[in-house]
Design an enzyme around this catalytic site. Structure first.
Site, PDB file in Angstrom:
ATOM      1  N   ARG A   1       0.493  -1.361   0.222  1.00 49.29           N
ATOM      2  CA  ARG A   1       0.095  -0.076  -0.102  1.00 49.29           C
ATOM      3  C   ARG A   1       0.953   1.108   0.324  1.00 49.29           C
ATOM      4  O   ARG A   1       0.251   2.122  -0.824  1.00 49.29           O
ATOM      5  CB  ARG A   1      -1.066   0.294   0.848  1.00 49.29           C
ATOM      6  CG  ARG A   1      -1.595   1.151   1.382  1.00 49.29           C
ATOM      7  CD  ARG A   1      -2.809   1.388   2.478  1.00 49.29           C
ATOM      8  NE  ARG A   1      -3.623   0.053   1.858  1.00 49.29           N
ATOM      9  CZ  ARG A   1      -3.883  -0.451   2.808  1.00 49.29           C
ATOM     10  NH1 ARG A   1      -4.732  -0.505   4.013  1.00 49.29           N
ATOM     11  NH2 ARG A   1      -5.380  -1.196   1.774  1.00 49.29           N
ATOM     12  N   TYR A   2       1.672   1.176   0.691  1.00 45.50           N
ATOM     13  CA  TYR A   2       3.358   2.897   1.089  1.00 45.50           C
ATOM     14  C   TYR A   2       3.984   2.316   0.254  1.00 45.50           C
ATOM     15  O   TYR A   2       4.519   1.308  -0.118  1.00 45.50           O
ATOM     16  CB  TYR A   2       3.674   2.755   2.592  1.00 45.50           C
ATOM     17  CG  TYR A   2       2.384   2.799   2.947  1.00 45.50           C
ATOM     18  CD1 TYR A   2       1.616   3.900   3.314  1.00 45.50           C
ATOM     19  CD2 TYR A   2       1.677   2.066   4.615  1.00 45.50           C
ATOM     20  CE1 TYR A   2       0.248   4.118   4.524  1.00 45.50           C
ATOM     21  CE2 TYR A   2       1.022   1.791   4.834  1.00 45.50           C
ATOM     22  CZ  TYR A   2       0.619   2.942   5.323  1.00 45.50           C
ATOM     23  OH  TYR A   2      -0.307   3.610   6.175  1.00 45.50           O
TER      24      TYR A   2
ATOM     25  N   ARG B   1       7.399   0.752   1.679  1.00 43.95           N
ATOM     26  CA  ARG B   1       7.075  -1.159   2.650  1.00 43.95           C
ATOM     27  C   ARG B   1       6.053  -2.076   2.629  1.00 43.95           C
ATOM     28  O   ARG B   1       4.911  -1.667   1.902  1.00 43.95           O
ATOM     29  CB  ARG B   1       6.858  -0.400   3.789  1.00 43.95           C
ATOM     30  CG  ARG B   1       5.991   0.612   4.173  1.00 43.95           C
ATOM     31  CD  ARG B   1       6.523   1.476   5.481  1.00 43.95           C
ATOM     32  NE  ARG B   1       5.237   1.828   6.127  1.00 43.95           N
ATOM     33  CZ  ARG B   1       5.496   3.102   5.381  1.00 43.95           C
ATOM     34  NH1 ARG B   1       5.675   4.012   4.452  1.00 43.95           N
ATOM     35  NH2 ARG B   1       4.310   4.117   5.733  1.00 43.95           N
TER      36      ARG B   1
ATOM     37  N   CYS C   1      -2.792 -17.578  14.763  1.00 39.97           N
ATOM     38  CA  CYS C   1      -2.290 -16.918  16.382  1.00 39.97           C
ATOM     39  C   CYS C   1      -2.984 -17.205  16.967  1.00 39.97           C
ATOM     40  O   CYS C   1      -3.028 -19.308  17.241  1.00 39.97           O
ATOM     41  CB  CYS C   1      -3.223 -15.679  16.520  1.00 39.97           C
ATOM     42  SG  CYS C   1      -3.160 -14.370  14.986  1.00 39.97           S
TER      43      CYS C   1
ATOM     44  N   CYS D   1      -8.031 -12.466  18.588  1.00 38.07           N
ATOM     45  CA  CYS D   1      -8.833 -11.395  19.168  1.00 38.07           C
ATOM     46  C   CYS D   1     -10.106 -11.328  19.023  1.00 38.07           C
ATOM     47  O   CYS D   1     -10.398 -11.150  16.942  1.00 38.07           O
ATOM     48  CB  CYS D   1      -7.810  -9.883  18.970  1.00 38.07           C
ATOM     49  SG  CYS D   1      -6.172 -10.680  19.592  1.00 38.07           S
TER      50      CYS D   1
ATOM     51  N   CYS E   1     -10.407  -8.979  16.122  1.00 43.18           N
ATOM     52  CA  CYS E   1      -9.453  -8.859  14.787  1.00 43.18           C
ATOM     53  C   CYS E   1      -9.966  -8.076  13.281  1.00 43.18           C
ATOM     54  O   CYS E   1     -10.509  -8.108  12.633  1.00 43.18           O
ATOM     55  CB  CYS E   1      -8.930 -10.344  14.328  1.00 43.18           C
ATOM     56  SG  CYS E   1      -7.626 -10.719  13.377  1.00 43.18           S
TER      57      CYS E   1
ATOM     58  N   ARG F   1      -7.984  -8.284  10.346  1.00 46.32           N
ATOM     59  CA  ARG F   1      -8.285  -9.524  10.006  1.00 46.32           C
ATOM     60  C   ARG F   1      -9.211 -11.357   9.860  1.00 46.32           C
ATOM     61  O   ARG F   1      -9.147 -11.884   8.679  1.00 46.32           O
ATOM     62  CB  ARG F   1      -6.811  -9.445   9.318  1.00 46.32           C
ATOM     63  CG  ARG F   1      -5.940  -9.137   8.237  1.00 46.32           C
ATOM     64  CD  ARG F   1      -4.636  -9.648   7.843  1.00 46.32           C
ATOM     65  NE  ARG F   1      -3.701  -8.391   7.899  1.00 46.32           N
ATOM     66  CZ  ARG F   1      -3.282  -7.441   8.925  1.00 46.32           C
ATOM     67  NH1 ARG F   1      -3.010  -8.589   9.552  1.00 46.32           N
ATOM     68  NH2 ARG F   1      -3.057  -6.721   8.847  1.00 46.32           N
TER      69      ARG F   1
ATOM     70  N   ASP G   1     -10.758  -0.578  13.635  1.00 45.51           N
ATOM     71  CA  ASP G   1     -11.252  -0.935  12.277  1.00 45.51           C
ATOM     72  C   ASP G   1     -13.121  -0.850  12.421  1.00 45.51           C
ATOM     73  O   ASP G   1     -13.448  -1.606  13.490  1.00 45.51           O
ATOM     74  CB  ASP G   1     -10.082  -1.700  11.907  1.00 45.51           C
ATOM     75  CG  ASP G   1      -8.602  -1.694  11.794  1.00 45.51           C
ATOM     76  OD1 ASP G   1      -8.770  -0.348  11.376  1.00 45.51           O
ATOM     77  OD2 ASP G   1      -7.715  -2.255  11.370  1.00 45.51           O
TER      78      ASP G   1
ATOM     79  N   ASP H   1      -6.395   4.081  10.891  1.00 49.46           N
ATOM     80  CA  ASP H   1      -6.502   3.049   9.410  1.00 49.46           C
ATOM     81  C   ASP H   1      -7.761   3.818   8.827  1.00 49.46           C
ATOM     82  O   ASP H   1      -8.952   3.078   8.883  1.00 49.46           O
ATOM     83  CB  ASP H   1      -6.665   1.409   9.930  1.00 49.46           C
ATOM     84  CG  ASP H   1      -5.245   1.187   8.722  1.00 49.46           C
ATOM     85  OD1 ASP H   1      -4.819   1.409   7.665  1.00 49.46           O
ATOM     86  OD2 ASP H   1      -4.799   0.298   9.068  1.00 49.46           O
TER      87      ASP H   1
ATOM     88  N   LYS I   1      -3.120   4.136   7.922  1.00 46.73           N
ATOM     89  CA  LYS I   1      -2.893   5.185   8.508  1.00 46.73           C
ATOM     90  C   LYS I   1      -3.159   6.630   8.819  1.00 46.73           C
ATOM     91  O   LYS I   1      -1.613   6.649   8.088  1.00 46.73           O
ATOM     92  CB  LYS I   1      -1.519   4.236   9.616  1.00 46.73           C
ATOM     93  CG  LYS I   1      -2.162   2.852  10.123  1.00 46.73           C
ATOM     94  CD  LYS I   1      -0.510   2.397  10.572  1.00 46.73           C
ATOM     95  CE  LYS I   1      -0.668   1.057  10.797  1.00 46.73           C
ATOM     96  NZ  LYS I   1      -0.602   0.587   9.419  1.00 46.73           N
TER      97      LYS I   1
HETATM   98  C1  LIG Z   1       0.052  -0.649   9.367  1.00 48.07           C
HETATM   99  C2  LIG Z   1       1.040  -1.368   7.273  1.00 48.07           C
HETATM  100  C3  LIG Z   1       1.992  -1.042   7.592  1.00 48.07           C
HETATM  101  C4  LIG Z   1       3.392  -0.621   8.040  1.00 48.07           C
HETATM  102  O1  LIG Z   1       3.253   1.164   8.364  1.00 48.07           O
HETATM  103  P1  LIG Z   1       4.331   1.870   9.709  1.00 48.07           P
HETATM  104  O2  LIG Z   1       3.500   3.399   9.754  1.00 48.07           O
HETATM  105  O3  LIG Z   1       5.740   2.160   8.710  1.00 48.07           O
HETATM  106  O4  LIG Z   1       4.241   0.755  11.294  1.00 48.07           O
HETATM  107  C5  LIG Z   1       2.637  -1.862   5.702  1.00 48.07           C
HETATM  108  N1  LIG Z   1       2.119  -2.040   5.349  1.00 48.07           N
HETATM  109  C6  LIG Z   1       0.768  -2.028   5.711  1.00 48.07           C
HETATM  110  C7  LIG Z   1       0.051  -1.740   4.497  1.00 48.07           C
HETATM  111  C8  LIG Z   1      -0.635  -1.640   7.169  1.00 48.07           C
HETATM  112  O5  LIG Z   1      -1.493  -1.599   7.065  1.00 48.07           O
END
Ligand SMILES: *Cc1c(COP(=O)(O)O)cnc(C)c1O
Length: 391
Positions: free
Chosen positions: A123-124, A127, A136, A140, A143, A145, A304, A341, A348
């Protein structure tokens, strides 16, 4: 077990062996034994706890949505006489889970739409979130997911490992891989080591982290062997998940210290939950205990919009009050970033109490933790270049 409601647990006590006092410690201390002896049906839970009608019906219905599973270690933290116990609300299903608000969603963060490869959420820009398992140690009830976790529902997580590794090799912009799921620390040391080794062989991946609640649900899993394996893969960070100070028992503290001693920086993610941690008093004790375990509070999540979670949802205004009650009043390291989120897949987004009262080209007026106002002048344009003063 019975706990005093009004005094959140400030110290690190042990609740073991609790209901399992006849078990030899070789069993109790074995993470495999803890997993094999999880409480996952109504009769076994009723052996230990007095259940409410809402819980009994919730448990009967949970088998086709998100399974119930509670490790003996975690079950011992539940107050058997308190229907509002902050631990039981996290892991015992309730009939309210069948009530779905119209804004709730199976995939509230829109992850399925951001998966270039099954199991890999990208998404980002730099990362990815790599969902390596759907299991798990305990489940929870809130959850994010729950649509795929535990294997009880109709949708399944079918992570394609080879395709995911190939994607990561090709995508040189990815410098950070978060292993999540499910809980990656349920894998054997060998399996986890093979995944980490494969990731570490990719040159552009600078940073690896693991999201896990195993140190909390199953502290027995944090063995010296696991820590020795993990420390080969630095820089490796771990984010754990605790919501209430009672979860930080002496065994959990030891497990966290063992990870920290292996050089692994630790963060914590909490979810703001009604009746669990929606008060400043509880949250303050939690963040202070986390620092004593060498864990830095990282995120506080607004819950969420998962299907059937309304009974646990807290208004954002309360979350903001909690952050306001922490910031400035206690150690900066103890204050997590409060995030939503964004529903549908926006990622986020931090939400802050308002500290900027006014801002224009000349000045900014800010409010401190005591509510006092202070003015900070913006640099005047004519001072921007020293040259303006030279003859
Ligand atoms: C939370 C998340 C991350 C990590 O986010 P950080 O703000 O760097 O901790 C990476 N990818 C996805 C899809 C996420 O939901």
């Amino acid at each position: 077990m019975h706990f005093d409601r009004d005094v959140p647990e400030r110290s690190f006590s042990s609740h073991a062996p609790g209901y399992w006092k006849n078990q030899p410690s070789v069993n109790w201390d074995s993470w495999q034994w803890q997993l094999q002896n999880r409480i996952n049906d109504l009769p076994s839970l009723e052996n230990h706890l007095r259940l409410t009608r809402e819980e009994r019906s919730g448990i009967l219905l949970s088998g086709n949505k998100l399974a119930m599973a509670i490790t003996p270690h975690f079950l011992n933290l539940i107050d058997r006489d308190d229907p509002d116990c902050p631990i039981r609300r996290q892991v015992i299903p309730r009939i309210e889970e069948t009530v779905e608000a119209d804004y709730e969603m199976a995939d509230p963060c829109g992850e399925d739409g951001d998966m270039p490869v099954p199991g890999l959420v990208h998404r980002y820009p730099d990362r990815v979130n790599f969902l390596v398992t759907d299991r798990c140690a305990s489940y929870c009830r809130y959850c994010t997911r729950s649509r795929v976790v535990s294997g009880a529902g109709t949708q399944h997580l079918e992570t394609e490992f080879e395709a995911a590794f190939n994607y990561l090799e090709e995508h040189t912009e990815v410098r950070d891989v978060l292993l999540s799921g499910g809980d990656p620390l349920l894998f054997s040391d060998g399996k986890l080591e093979r995944i980490l080794r494969r990731l570490r062989a990719i040159e552009h991946i600078e940073f690896v982290r693991i999201g896990t609640r195993v140190p909390i649900f199953l502290p027995q899993r944090i063995t010296p062997e696991l820590c020795a394996m993990l420390r080969q893969f630095h820089p490796l960070f771990i984010s754990v998940h605790t919501n209430h100070p009672r979860e930080l028992t002496s065994e959990v503290k030891q497990a966290l210290e063992r990870l920290a001693d292996a050089g692994i920086p630790l963060g914590n993610q909490s979810v703001l939950l009604r009746g669990v941690n929606d008060s400043l008093d509880v949250m303050k004790v939690l963040v202070h205990k986390l620092l004593r375990c060498r864990v830095r509070p990282y995120y506080l999540y607004q819950m969420d919009l998962i299907l059937g979670s309304s009974h646990l949802r807290v208004p954002v205004s309360r979350g903001l009050e909690i952050i306001q009650g922490l910031r400035g009043h206690t150690t900066g390291y103890a204050v997590p970033t409060y995030v939503i989120d964004a529903p549908g897949g926006g990622g986020k987004v931090p939400v802050h109490p308002d500290t900027v009262i006014q801002r224009n080209e000349e000045r900014i007026i800010v409010r401190n933790y005591e509510g006092k106002l202070f003015e900070y002048p913006e640099p005047a344009a004519e001072f921007a270049s020293l040259g303006a003063f030279l003859p």
